[in-house]
Motif scaffolding. Structure first.
Motif, PDB file in Angstrom:
ATOM      1  N   THR A  33       6.841 -23.747 -93.580  1.00  0.00           N
ATOM      2  CA  THR A  33       7.415 -22.615 -94.310  1.00  0.00           C
ATOM      3  C   THR A  33       7.102 -21.303 -93.593  1.00  0.00           C
ATOM      4  OG1 THR A  33       7.255 -23.736 -96.439  1.00  0.00           O
ATOM      5  CG2 THR A  33       7.335 -21.328 -96.473  1.00  0.00           C
ATOM      6  N   VAL A  34       8.116 -20.451 -93.507  1.00  0.00           N
ATOM      7  CA  VAL A  34       7.931 -19.124 -92.900  1.00  0.00           C
ATOM      8  C   VAL A  34       8.200 -18.002 -93.896  1.00  0.00           C
ATOM      9  CG1 VAL A  34       8.484 -19.943 -90.582  1.00  0.00           C
ATOM     10  CG2 VAL A  34      10.312 -19.084 -92.053  1.00  0.00           C
ATOM     11  N   VAL A  35       8.853 -18.291 -95.001  1.00  0.00           N
ATOM     12  CA  VAL A  35       9.174 -17.258 -95.976  1.00  0.00           C
ATOM     13  C   VAL A  35       9.306 -17.888 -97.354  1.00  0.00           C
ATOM     14  CG1 VAL A  35      11.651 -17.481 -95.538  1.00  0.00           C
ATOM     15  CG2 VAL A  35      10.782 -15.396 -96.589  1.00  0.00           C
ATOM     16  N   ILE A  36       8.917 -17.146 -98.369  1.00  0.00           N
ATOM     17  CA  ILE A  36       9.053 -17.573 -99.762  1.00  0.00           C
ATOM     18  C   ILE A  36       9.899 -16.537-100.485  1.00  0.00           C
ATOM     19  CG2 ILE A  36       7.868 -18.007-101.937  1.00  0.00           C
ATOM     20  CD1 ILE A  36       5.493 -19.013-100.377  1.00  0.00           C
ATOM     21  N   ILE A  37      10.998 -16.965-101.091  1.00  0.00           N
ATOM     22  CA  ILE A  37      11.891 -16.077-101.835  1.00  0.00           C
ATOM     23  C   ILE A  37      11.983 -16.571-103.265  1.00  0.00           C
ATOM     24  CG2 ILE A  37      13.189 -15.474 -99.764  1.00  0.00           C
ATOM     25  CD1 ILE A  37      15.375 -17.379-100.712  1.00  0.00           C
ATOM     26  N   ARG A  38      12.585 -15.752-104.117  1.00  0.00           N
ATOM     27  CA  ARG A  38      12.733 -16.084-105.540  1.00  0.00           C
ATOM     28  C   ARG A  38      11.407 -16.556-106.143  1.00  0.00           C
ATOM     29  NH1 ARG A  38      16.779 -19.820-104.260  1.00  0.00           N
ATOM     30  NH2 ARG A  38      18.789 -18.902-103.742  1.00  0.00           N
ATOM     31  N   THR A 226      20.922  -5.740-103.075  1.00  0.00           N
ATOM     32  CA  THR A 226      20.742  -5.801-104.525  1.00  0.00           C
ATOM     33  C   THR A 226      19.626  -4.866-104.977  1.00  0.00           C
ATOM     34  OG1 THR A 226      20.333  -7.295-106.389  1.00  0.00           O
ATOM     35  CG2 THR A 226      19.157  -7.756-104.349  1.00  0.00           C
ATOM     36  N   THR A 227      18.604  -4.656-104.119  1.00  0.00           N
ATOM     37  CA  THR A 227      17.517  -3.745-104.474  1.00  0.00           C
ATOM     38  C   THR A 227      17.999  -2.304-104.499  1.00  0.00           C
ATOM     39  OG1 THR A 227      15.962  -5.267-103.392  1.00  0.00           O
ATOM     40  CG2 THR A 227      15.171  -3.053-103.898  1.00  0.00           C
ATOM     41  N   SER A 228      18.757  -1.900-103.481  1.00  0.00           N
ATOM     42  CA  SER A 228      19.266  -0.525-103.458  1.00  0.00           C
ATOM     43  C   SER A 228      20.258  -0.276-104.582  1.00  0.00           C
ATOM     44  CB  SER A 228      19.912  -0.232-102.104  1.00  0.00           C
ATOM     45  OG  SER A 228      21.056  -1.040-101.902  1.00  0.00           O
ATOM     46  N   LEU A 229      21.040  -1.294-104.945  1.00  0.00           N
ATOM     47  CA  LEU A 229      21.987  -1.134-106.047  1.00  0.00           C
ATOM     48  C   LEU A 229      21.267  -1.000-107.384  1.00  0.00           C
ATOM     49  CD1 LEU A 229      24.801  -3.671-105.063  1.00  0.00           C
ATOM     50  CD2 LEU A 229      24.891  -1.183-104.959  1.00  0.00           C
ATOM     51  N   ALA A 230      20.155  -1.729-107.545  1.00  0.00           N
ATOM     52  CA  ALA A 230      19.379  -1.607-108.780  1.00  0.00           C
ATOM     53  C   ALA A 230      18.795  -0.200-108.910  1.00  0.00           C
ATOM     54  CB  ALA A 230      18.271  -2.655-108.803  1.00  0.00           C
ATOM     55  N   VAL A 231      18.285   0.337-107.800  1.00  0.00           N
ATOM     56  CA  VAL A 231      17.763   1.705-107.814  1.00  0.00           C
ATOM     57  C   VAL A 231      18.883   2.699-108.094  1.00  0.00           C
ATOM     58  CG1 VAL A 231      16.691   3.493-106.393  1.00  0.00           C
ATOM     59  CG2 VAL A 231      15.847   1.143-106.281  1.00  0.00           C
ATOM     60  N   GLN A 232      20.035   2.489-107.468  1.00  0.00           N
ATOM     61  CA  GLN A 232      21.165   3.380-107.661  1.00  0.00           C
ATOM     62  C   GLN A 232      21.659   3.349-109.103  1.00  0.00           C
ATOM     63  OE1 GLN A 232      24.394   2.624-104.953  1.00  0.00           O
ATOM     64  NE2 GLN A 232      25.754   4.103-105.922  1.00  0.00           N
ATOM     65  N   MET A 233      21.631   2.171-109.714  1.00  0.00           N
ATOM     66  CA  MET A 233      22.068   2.067-111.103  1.00  0.00           C
ATOM     67  C   MET A 233      21.171   2.892-112.022  1.00  0.00           C
ATOM     68  SD  MET A 233      21.834  -1.206-113.624  1.00  0.00           S
ATOM     69  CE  MET A 233      21.684  -0.884-115.391  1.00  0.00           C
ATOM     70  N   PHE A 268      21.650  -9.823-101.456  1.00  0.00           N
ATOM     71  CA  PHE A 268      20.438  -9.875-100.632  1.00  0.00           C
ATOM     72  C   PHE A 268      19.420  -8.861-101.135  1.00  0.00           C
ATOM     73  CE2 PHE A 268      23.571 -11.810 -97.952  1.00  0.00           C
ATOM     74  CZ  PHE A 268      22.878 -12.678 -97.117  1.00  0.00           C
ATOM     75  N   THR A 269      18.181  -9.288-101.293  1.00  0.00           N
ATOM     76  CA  THR A 269      17.104  -8.364-101.618  1.00  0.00           C
ATOM     77  C   THR A 269      16.535  -7.786-100.332  1.00  0.00           C
ATOM     78  OG1 THR A 269      15.378 -10.073-101.560  1.00  0.00           O
ATOM     79  CG2 THR A 269      16.541  -9.733-103.651  1.00  0.00           C
ATOM     80  N   THR A 270      15.789  -6.702-100.444  1.00  0.00           N
ATOM     81  CA  THR A 270      15.168  -6.111 -99.265  1.00  0.00           C
ATOM     82  C   THR A 270      14.162  -7.070 -98.640  1.00  0.00           C
ATOM     83  OG1 THR A 270      13.552  -5.039-100.720  1.00  0.00           O
ATOM     84  CG2 THR A 270      15.474  -3.751-100.074  1.00  0.00           C
ATOM     85  N   HIS A 271      13.543  -7.888 -99.464  1.00  0.00           N
ATOM     86  CA  HIS A 271      12.590  -8.882 -98.951  1.00  0.00           C
ATOM     87  C   HIS A 271      13.302  -9.876 -98.044  1.00  0.00           C
ATOM     88  CE1 HIS A 271       9.098 -11.525 -98.881  1.00  0.00           C
ATOM     89  NE2 HIS A 271       9.850 -12.541 -99.298  1.00  0.00           N
ATOM     90  N   GLU A 272      14.446 -10.354 -98.448  1.00  0.00           N
ATOM     91  CA  GLU A 272      15.206 -11.297 -97.628  1.00  0.00           C
ATOM     92  C   GLU A 272      15.733 -10.637 -96.363  1.00  0.00           C
ATOM     93  OE1 GLU A 272      16.916 -14.016-101.360  1.00  0.00           O
ATOM     94  OE2 GLU A 272      18.151 -12.461-100.428  1.00  0.00           O
ATOM     95  N   ILE A 273      16.186  -9.394 -96.483  1.00  0.00           N
ATOM     96  CA  ILE A 273      16.702  -8.680 -95.310  1.00  0.00           C
ATOM     97  C   ILE A 273      15.604  -8.461 -94.280  1.00  0.00           C
ATOM     98  CG2 ILE A 273      17.641  -6.466 -94.542  1.00  0.00           C
ATOM     99  CD1 ILE A 273      19.211  -6.354 -97.144  1.00  0.00           C
ATOM    100  N   GLU A 274      14.424  -8.074 -94.725  1.00  0.00           N
ATOM    101  CA  GLU A 274      13.315  -7.851 -93.802  1.00  0.00           C
ATOM    102  C   GLU A 274      12.974  -9.124 -93.030  1.00  0.00           C
ATOM    103  OE1 GLU A 274      10.261  -6.416 -96.296  1.00  0.00           O
ATOM    104  OE2 GLU A 274      11.102  -4.391 -96.499  1.00  0.00           O
ATOM    105  N   HIS A 275      12.930 -10.260 -93.710  1.00  0.00           N
ATOM    106  CA  HIS A 275      12.605 -11.520 -93.030  1.00  0.00           C
ATOM    107  C   HIS A 275      13.750 -11.971 -92.121  1.00  0.00           C
ATOM    108  CE1 HIS A 275       9.262 -11.813 -95.896  1.00  0.00           C
ATOM    109  NE2 HIS A 275       8.737 -12.673 -95.035  1.00  0.00           N
ATOM    110  N   TYR A 276      14.992 -11.686 -92.512  1.00  0.00           N
ATOM    111  CA  TYR A 276      16.119 -12.038 -91.653  1.00  0.00           C
ATOM    112  C   TYR A 276      16.051 -11.257 -90.336  1.00  0.00           C
ATOM    113  CZ  TYR A 276      20.900 -12.852 -90.061  1.00  0.00           C
ATOM    114  OH  TYR A 276      21.995 -13.208 -89.307  1.00  0.00           O
ATOM    115  N   LEU A 277      15.738  -9.986 -90.416  1.00  0.00           N
ATOM    116  CA  LEU A 277      15.614  -9.176 -89.207  1.00  0.00           C
ATOM    117  C   LEU A 277      14.433  -9.627 -88.365  1.00  0.00           C
ATOM    118  CD1 LEU A 277      16.266  -5.617 -90.739  1.00  0.00           C
ATOM    119  CD2 LEU A 277      17.868  -7.004 -89.424  1.00  0.00           C
ATOM    120  N   LEU A 278      13.334  -9.974 -89.022  1.00  0.00           N
ATOM    121  CA  LEU A 278      12.139 -10.390 -88.300  1.00  0.00           C
ATOM    122  C   LEU A 278      12.374 -11.704 -87.557  1.00  0.00           C
ATOM    123  CD1 LEU A 278       9.110  -9.929 -87.697  1.00  0.00           C
ATOM    124  CD2 LEU A 278       8.600 -11.201 -89.797  1.00  0.00           C
ATOM    125  N   LEU A 279      13.013 -12.668 -88.210  1.00  0.00           N
ATOM    126  CA  LEU A 279      13.229 -13.969 -87.582  1.00  0.00           C
ATOM    127  C   LEU A 279      14.255 -13.899 -86.459  1.00  0.00           C
ATOM    128  CD1 LEU A 279      13.222 -16.278 -90.748  1.00  0.00           C
ATOM    129  CD2 LEU A 279      11.384 -15.923 -89.087  1.00  0.00           C
TER     130      LEU A 279
END
Length: 452
Positions: A33-38, A226-233, A268-279
């Motif tokens: 395992t390299v990442v845990i989501i949800r 999805t994180t930025s949209l939640a903040v924007q809402m 996509f959450t910011t957590h998922e985006i960060e790991h996608y960029l890192l990998l």
């Protein structure tokens, strides 16, 4: 009945931390395992990248919004979500892709460093980094400065001048001195950091619409997570834009009659985006604002703070927003905000909260207006309710009537609304003329009931 007594605090339940080395991928059960989501879903590298790719492509497949071989505009800001979206598009259109994305992309970068207080040297340095990254993608790239939204060029003809970026030049041509001065004057006249941030979003959206119209493109991809949209809402509700939640949070924003804004990174959450960029070993270029945060920045700190302790915070906000969104099946161009182009939400009865608020403002300002406003005054009183008699008007009544409630609140923090882009003033005048024409011929119109 609540069992918490007065004085007791409900402590957040943190998830027990587990080492990634002790977990196996929930999909293949073989790889490390390299990442845990949800909260508790473990993925290895290959399965996580497949998961991201499938979620990105399925967003287009479910909506069936973009046709085969259609050209779309991809708005790129240099941030994490934009970089991840660009890489997913490249992977989806490459030859090795199993199921290809069948649309063609044009990248657009908008330099908005003026909103972040960057100097011309700092803006050029950042532009060089972002544009170098975009050109390496091999796609068609165009660059604009946010000042161009102040231009009087009509988007109905050829739109704003397209500046193709070559590999030998990584700077946006700064040949918009007059527009730059107009925008700087507009920002100087904005007395609230919250309104300045809201104005930035509105002007960026208007420029994207003008660019898309000039290129003959009617789809624009945005990198909202999805994180930025939640903040924007949360921020938009606090700023009086609750009636437009459906447009602000949906996969397809249909508020504009000529351009549809699409959010393929919505799931996509910011957590998922960060790991996608890192990998994928992808770098980002982002703007760090050192000034006051405003309401949106404070809301972001609040939501992200809750998300750290309660991992379901963002998803709960999104689900709640989807339930309370108001649907607008048909959009009348005469009943749209001249600034943000969303449907007007100010056509309410005399007993509404909006009418009561406006009446209270007029009554509370009556005494000050009688002492400060006169035909001989040379400076505006700054009240913004249309009663000023000075030579410098603070708010045109025609413009106020053509704005939604959220934009009215934003324009309250503008000392002079005549500094807004000329296209906004033109739209307000057009709405006024159409309303007067409709009123003049109202008695001669045949209603549907009468025709039957």
């Amino acid at each position: 009945m609540c069992s918490i007594q007065e004085g007791e605090l409900l402590q957040p339940k943190r998830q027990p931390s587990s080492s990634l080395r002790d977990r196996k991928c929930m999909k293949c059960s073989n790889e490390e395992t390299v990442v845990i989501i949800r909260i508790n879903d473990a993925f290895c590298k290959d399965c996580f990248l497949q998961y991201c790719t499938h979620k990105f492509r399925s967003a287009f497949g479910k909506s069936r919004l973009i046709r085969d071989k259609e050209q779309v505009l991809v708005a790129h800001s240099g941030g994490p979500a934009s970089c991840a979206m660009l890489h997913l598009i490249q992977e989806g259109t490459s030859r090795r892709a199993h199921k290809k994305l069948r649309f063609s992309s044009v990248l657009v970068f908008i330099d908005d460093g003026v909103f972040h207080g960057l100097t011309l040297v700092e803006r050029k340095a950042r532009n060089a980094q972002v544009l170098k990254q975009l050109i390496s993608s091999g796609l068609d790239v165009h660059a604009y400065a946010i000042e161009q939204v102040m231009s009087t060029t009509s988007s109905a003809s050829l739109g704003l001048p397209v500046q193709a970026v070559s590999a030998d030049s990584f700077e946006i041509l700064c040949s918009f001195d007059s527009e730059c001065k107009q925008l700087e004057a507009l920002l100087a006249a904005t007395t609230s950091d919250t309104s300045r941030q809201s104005l930035q979003h509105v002007l960026r959206q208007r420029l994207l619409i003008q660019v898309a119209n000039g290129m003959g493109i009617n789809k624009v991809l945005l990198g909202n997570s999805t994180t930025s949209l939640a903040v924007q809402m949360m921020s938009n509700v606090a700023q009086g834009r609750g009636a437009h939640l459906l447009y602000d949070m949906s996969f397809a924003d249909l508020r504009s009659t000529s351009v549809t804004f699409v959010r393929p990174m919505r799931e996509f959450t910011t957590h998922e985006i960060e790991h996608y960029l890192l990998l994928n070993q992808l770098g980002t270029i982002d703007v760090i604002s050192t000034g006051p945060k405003g309401l949106e920045g404070l809301t972001s700190d609040f939501v992200l703070g809750l998300q750290a302790d309660f991992p379901n915070t963002v998803s709960t906000i999104m689900r709640t927003g989807e339930k309370i969104g108001v649907s607008h099946s048909e959009i009348d161009i005469d009943l749209c905000c001249s600034l943000c182009q969303a449907p007007l939400d100010t056509d309410v009865g005399p007993s509404s909260a909006l009418a009561a608020t406006q009446f209270s403002e007029v009554v509370s300002r009556g005494n000050r207006q009688s002492s400060r406003c006169s035909s001989e005054a040379t400076e505006c009183c700054g009240q913004g309710d249309g009663s000023c008699q000075s030579s410098t008007r603070c708010e045109l009544p025609d413009l106020r009537r053509s704005l939604c409630y959220g934009c009215r609140l934003m324009c309250k923090d503008l000392k002079d609304t005549s500094l807004l882009p000329a296209s906004v003033q033109s739209n307000a005048l057009q709405v006024k003329n159409r309303a007067e024409m409709r009123a003049s011929i109202q008695n001669f119109l045949i209603e549907d009931d009468d025709a039957k």
